[in-house]
Design an enzyme around this catalytic site. Structure first.
Site: not given
Length: 364
Positions: A209-211, A244, A283
């Site tokens: 997950m990074h969005r 992030r 994602d």
């Protein structure tokens, strides 16, 4: 002599350019008058996010590194444009090839066209319809000034036709990421470390997950991870954490013994985990392609996707960003009731050869 400048910037680009480099090298060995210059924009400058890819995928060291990493989107775009313009003025090619949809794709396309140099976009024409995604802006602007499109699907072809591009600009060739995957399938290797030693094939999940929609709101991120851990019913969940996301996870206090948060993994190790996983929760866009071809169930935590073919013909399901929607899909997956990969046209490992053959046909 056909002169090509091939641009790589961020992590996903490297998997996409590697087979093109190899295809050009093959043509050179056959005696074709074609040369390439490999330019790394430096958009991703952490070794785990870039250097490993050159080593593992057998890509030669770049002819130039523009050092364009860091800063805001605008600062990064500007830095890459300025540096790439100088690169092109010193080493003018017949064609600039950009791949994917990152900042480097946009910046280098603009710099090339301002110098009246042709641009080819590998993965041209894909769309999510979501203008809140920086990648969608990059795709739209790049495609608007591109001369030749090397496309991954009939969906992308139709998107370009609707924009008024002619058939002789649209080249349906397949997916170079799948070229890389197939070329390296026998080289995939289990990551080293105690976390990975105890994994049983088909009895663990891989998550990425990074969005912003998923990771920028701490409470929502915590709720999503809790829903994933509950739905995976005690199986290990391997979570290579994007830099992030790592910052946002520090304050959450999540302490599930079956959630293993690791450093970002190199290409061969990460795809080993995907290949042997019970399922993937992500994602990302590219991972949905690789999971589909490896016939591994994939759940995408997004409200839209630019890779609709992975849903129609692959193993991907798009469920949105609401943690409450996860449960029925994970129940279905745990029961073994998941769709199988049907095969996506031209995702066969020969895409880069088709690209280079077409370039020779056009520019000879």
């Amino acid at each position: 002599m056909i002169k090509i400048t091939l641009v790589a910037g961020a992590r996903p680009n490297f998997m996409k350019i590697a087979p093109i480099v190899h295809a050009v090298q093959s043509k050179q060995k056959e005696g074709f008058p074609i040369s390439y210059r490999l330019v790394h924009t430096g958009q991703h400058y952490d070794k785990k996010m870039s250097g490993d890819f050159f080593e593992q995928l057998n890509i030669p060291e770049p002819d130039a590194n523009l050092g364009g990493g860091g800063g805001t989107q605008a600062e990064q775009t500007a830095a890459i444009m300025v540096a790439f313009e100088k690169e092109l003025m010193a080493n003018r090619p017949d064609l600039v090839i950009v791949v994917g949809d990152v900042t480097s794709t946009l910046a280098c396309s603009i710099a090339a066209k301002k110098l009246v140099i042709d641009v080819a976009h590998v993965e041209g024409g894909i769309r999510s319809g979501d203008l809140s995604m920086p990648e969608e802006i990059n795709r739209m602007v790049t495609d608007s000034i591109t001369d030749h499109f090397f496309t991954t699907s009939e969906i992308a072809n139709n998107n370009l036709r609707k924009l008024g591009f002619s058939e002789n600009q649209i080249h349906f060739v397949g997916n170079t990421m799948i070229d890389t995957l197939m070329a390296n399938m026998e080289k995939l290797k289990r990551p080293e470390g105690e976390v990975f030693d105890g994994l049983i094939p088909g009895q663990y999940f891989v998550m990425t997950m990074h969005r912003p929609a998923n990771v920028d709101q701490e409470e929502k991120l915590k709720e999503m991870i809790n829903a994933i851990m509950e739905g995976t019913q005690g199986l290990p969940v391997i979570f290579p954490v994007h830099p992030r996301t790592a910052k946002n996870l520090q304050n959450l206090g999540i302490n599930d013994p079956k959630l293993y948060m690791t450093e970002p993994l190199p290409y061969l190790e990460f795809n080993y985990l995907v290949k042997h996983a019970k399922g993937v929760i992500t994602d990302s866009g590219g991972i949905t392609e690789e999971a589909s071809v490896m016939d591994v169930p994939c759940i995408t935590l997004r409200n839209n996707t630019e890779r609709a073919e992975t849903i129609e013909l692959g193993t991907n399901e798009l469920i949105g960003t609401d943690p409450k929607k996860l449960k029925p899909f994970l129940e279905k997956l745990m029961q073994g009731d998941w769709k199988k990969y049907k095969g996506i046209p031209y995702w066969d490992g020969n895409t880069a050869k088709r690209i280079v053959d077409k370039i020779i046909e056009i520019y000879s």
